[in-house]
Design an enzyme around this catalytic site. Structure first.
Site, mmCIF file in Angstrom:
data_model
loop_
_atom_site.group_PDB
_atom_site.id
_atom_site.type_symbol
_atom_site.label_atom_id
_atom_site.label_comp_id
_atom_site.label_asym_id
_atom_site.label_seq_id
_atom_site.Cartn_x
_atom_site.Cartn_y
_atom_site.Cartn_z
ATOM 1 N N MET A 44 76.365 6.209 91.553
ATOM 2 C CA MET A 44 76.514 7.597 91.112
ATOM 3 C C MET A 44 76.011 7.746 89.673
ATOM 4 S SD MET A 44 79.698 9.398 92.979
ATOM 5 C CE MET A 44 81.014 8.793 91.963
ATOM 6 N N ALA A 82 75.285 6.864 85.602
ATOM 7 C CA ALA A 82 76.027 6.361 84.429
ATOM 8 C C ALA A 82 76.044 4.832 84.502
ATOM 9 C CB ALA A 82 77.433 6.942 84.374
ATOM 10 N N GLN A 114 76.145 -2.617 82.951
ATOM 11 C CA GLN A 114 75.764 -3.983 83.314
ATOM 12 C C GLN A 114 76.304 -4.399 84.692
ATOM 13 O OE1 GLN A 114 73.583 -5.963 81.693
ATOM 14 N NE2 GLN A 114 73.262 -4.219 80.339
ATOM 15 N N HIS A 165 76.390 -2.490 87.385
ATOM 16 C CA HIS A 165 75.377 -2.041 88.349
ATOM 17 C C HIS A 165 74.161 -2.972 88.309
ATOM 18 C CE1 HIS A 165 77.406 1.980 87.525
ATOM 19 N NE2 HIS A 165 77.446 1.900 88.839
#
Length: 283
Positions: free
Chosen positions: A30, A32, A35, A37
């Site tokens: 989603m 924003a 690290q 992700h």
């Protein structure tokens, strides 16, 4: 990095790659990005020919409108981060592109997984999660999809949905990525006040102590102990703490030797809700 905003364009591009027998790893987000992700993307890169990341703030999984409005949107920075780790494809659809003119959730039966923990406190949340993940899987048709274990309940629910709908994708859970002080990385962390950010590592510290005590103390005793610990921490307000079977997510009172258990917690730091969990098995 190629960027697509329509279903038609990305389907066409990916189908040509599939014809060349290229394997596709998928990381739905989603936005924003942080690290945590990026760690999922790196895992996906190790096992696939190319990696697709989607950035889509899904309206149907928010039970509170203000949470949807306040959710951080940082697409410029997200794009930079994705380029920095050599992501191959970014899918950046609008709400209209995903839902047409019908922003509603499908109804799912996750065999009761949806009624535990988050499901008890966030009505309709997992129907929204199931709807968007199933839709994205149908658009991207990945070989493998990667999710962080911070949302362990969500991970189990997605695995259940894939099995029940017979979707041809392998769902991979990846370890929780933490700040140096132990706080689980989350897009919400950026909204914490300085005082709440300083207090937040207490969550993981408590979970680690639960892991040490598990086996000596039963789940009921540990639940009481955790509640008492948080009474001493005025900046953090515990919403729930639970020790549950990893497979069924049902809360347990007493440990059984043939089952794997995990401790789950949700805490308010001011008006920011933080979740975390820890395996109780000393592998």
């Amino acid at each position: 990095m190629k960027i697509f905003i329509t279903k038609t364009e990305i389907k066409s591009y990916l189908s040509s790659l599939k014809e060349q027998n290229k394997s596709i790893g998928f990381v739905p987000t989603m936005g924003a990005l942080h690290q945590g992700h990026l760690s999922l993307i790196k895992k996906a890169q190790q096992k696939n020919d190319l990696v697709v990341v989607s950035v889509f703030v899904n309206p149907t999984q928010f039970d509170k409108k203000e949470d949807l409005i306040n959710y951080p949107k940082t697409i410029e920075n997200d794009t930079k981060l994705l380029k920095s780790v050599s992501c191959d494809v970014l899918f950046l659809p609008s709400v209209e592109e995903i839902y047409d003119n019908n922003v509603t959730s499908e109804r799912f039966d996750f065999d009761g997984l949806e009624h535990q923990m988050e499901g008890e406190f966030r009505e309709g949340h997992f129907d929204g999660v199931g709807t968007i993940v199933k839709t994205l899987f149908e658009i991207i048709t990945p070989n493998k999809a990667y999710f962080g274990e911070k949302d362990f309940q969500q991970l189990q629910i997605i695995k259940k949905m894939v099995a029940k709908h017979r979707l041809d994708v392998k769902v991979k859970g990846c370890p929780i990525f933490r700040e140096e002080d132990g706080l689980a990385m989350s897009s919400r962390n950026t909204r914490l006040t300085e005082a709440h950010r300083n207090a937040a590592p207490f969550i993981y510290e408590t979970l680690k102590k639960v892991r040490k005590k598990f086996g000596t103390n039963n789940a009921l005793e540990l639940t009481e102990w955790v509640k008492n610990q948080f009474k001493k921490q005025p900046l953090l307000d515990i919403e729930y703490f639970m020790i549950a079977d990893e497979k069924t997510l049902k809360p347990t009172k007493y440990q059984e030797s043939d089952k794997k258990y995990r401790a789950f917690i949700a805490v308010f730091a001011g008006n920011i809700r933080l979740i975390d969990n820890i395996s109780l098995h000393k592998d």
